[in-house]
Design a protein around this motif. Structure first.
Motif, PDB file in Angstrom:
ATOM      1  N   ILE A  20     -16.922  -0.785  11.625  1.00  0.00           N
ATOM      2  CA  ILE A  20     -16.968  -2.166  12.103  1.00  0.00           C
ATOM      3  C   ILE A  20     -18.298  -2.826  11.742  1.00  0.00           C
ATOM      4  N   ILE A  21     -19.397  -2.120  11.927  1.00  0.00           N
ATOM      5  CA  ILE A  21     -20.722  -2.665  11.609  1.00  0.00           C
ATOM      6  C   ILE A  21     -20.840  -2.975  10.117  1.00  0.00           C
ATOM      7  N   LEU A  22     -20.393  -2.064   9.267  1.00  0.00           N
ATOM      8  CA  LEU A  22     -20.466  -2.293   7.817  1.00  0.00           C
ATOM      9  C   LEU A  22     -19.575  -3.456   7.384  1.00  0.00           C
ATOM     10  N   THR A  23     -18.412  -3.575   7.994  1.00  0.00           N
ATOM     11  CA  THR A  23     -17.515  -4.683   7.672  1.00  0.00           C
ATOM     12  C   THR A  23     -18.140  -6.020   8.060  1.00  0.00           C
ATOM     13  N   LEU A  24     -18.720  -6.087   9.241  1.00  0.00           N
ATOM     14  CA  LEU A  24     -19.374  -7.321   9.688  1.00  0.00           C
ATOM     15  C   LEU A  24     -20.552  -7.678   8.784  1.00  0.00           C
ATOM     16  N   PHE A  25     -21.319  -6.671   8.378  1.00  0.00           N
ATOM     17  CA  PHE A  25     -22.433  -6.904   7.465  1.00  0.00           C
ATOM     18  C   PHE A  25     -21.930  -7.487   6.139  1.00  0.00           C
ATOM     19  N   GLY A  26     -20.821  -6.952   5.622  1.00  0.00           N
ATOM     20  CA  GLY A  26     -20.230  -7.451   4.377  1.00  0.00           C
ATOM     21  C   GLY A  26     -19.798  -8.903   4.498  1.00  0.00           C
ATOM     22  N   PHE A  27     -19.137  -9.249   5.602  1.00  0.00           N
ATOM     23  CA  PHE A  27     -18.715 -10.631   5.822  1.00  0.00           C
ATOM     24  C   PHE A  27     -19.919 -11.563   5.946  1.00  0.00           C
ATOM     25  N   PHE A  28     -20.953 -11.128   6.632  1.00  0.00           N
ATOM     26  CA  PHE A  28     -22.154 -11.936   6.798  1.00  0.00           C
ATOM     27  C   PHE A  28     -22.811 -12.206   5.446  1.00  0.00           C
ATOM     28  N   TYR A  29     -22.954 -11.163   4.634  1.00  0.00           N
ATOM     29  CA  TYR A  29     -23.585 -11.313   3.312  1.00  0.00           C
ATOM     30  C   TYR A  29     -22.753 -12.235   2.423  1.00  0.00           C
ATOM     31  N   LYS A  30     -21.435 -12.066   2.464  1.00  0.00           N
ATOM     32  CA  LYS A  30     -20.555 -12.877   1.630  1.00  0.00           C
ATOM     33  C   LYS A  30     -20.658 -14.355   2.003  1.00  0.00           C
ATOM     34  N   SER A  31     -20.693 -14.654   3.300  1.00  0.00           N
ATOM     35  CA  SER A  31     -20.791 -16.052   3.714  1.00  0.00           C
ATOM     36  C   SER A  31     -22.173 -16.637   3.407  1.00  0.00           C
TER      37      SER A  31
END
Length: 118
Positions: A20-31
């Protein structure tokens, strides 16, 4: 036996938490980089028109660099800003076997496309 069951549950929760943490980090970086990637795409689209106008297609194995300034002079790009900050950039058009490949590079404040050369 109860200890193993609890350990399995703990490890399972830990793995799910990391996922979950890695997924959220990916979404944050992408945005966060969305606007800059849009500028890279803007460069590529302008370069396609520029190459068609100038018949600027390299031979196989060759590369051609077109600067943002050249694209502006041709009127293909007018505004190249993110958050009121003027950005720099260029496009590399390469020809490998039968495929032409376009890659836009942007430098804007702290953001820099991977492989950007000053």
């Amino acid at each position: 036996m109860k200890k193993m069951k609890y350990m399995s549950i703990i490890w399972g929760m830990l793995i799910v938490g990391i996922f979950i943490i890695l997924t959220l980090f990916g979404f944050f970086y992408k945005s966060k980089t969305k606007e800059y990637r849009a500028l890279e795409e803007k460069l590529v689209e302008a370069e396609k028109k520029y190459a068609d106008q100038k018949f600027l297609y390299p031979e196989s194995g060759m590369k051609v660099k077109t600067t943002l300034q050249e694209l502006k002079e041709e009127g293909l790009i007018t505004d190249f800003k993110v958050k009121n900050q003027e950005c720099e950039g260029y496009v590399i058009l390469s020809h490998e076997s039968t495929v032409f490949e376009y890659k836009g590079y942007v430098h804007c404040g702290e953001y820099k496309t991977k492989g950007y050369e000053e």
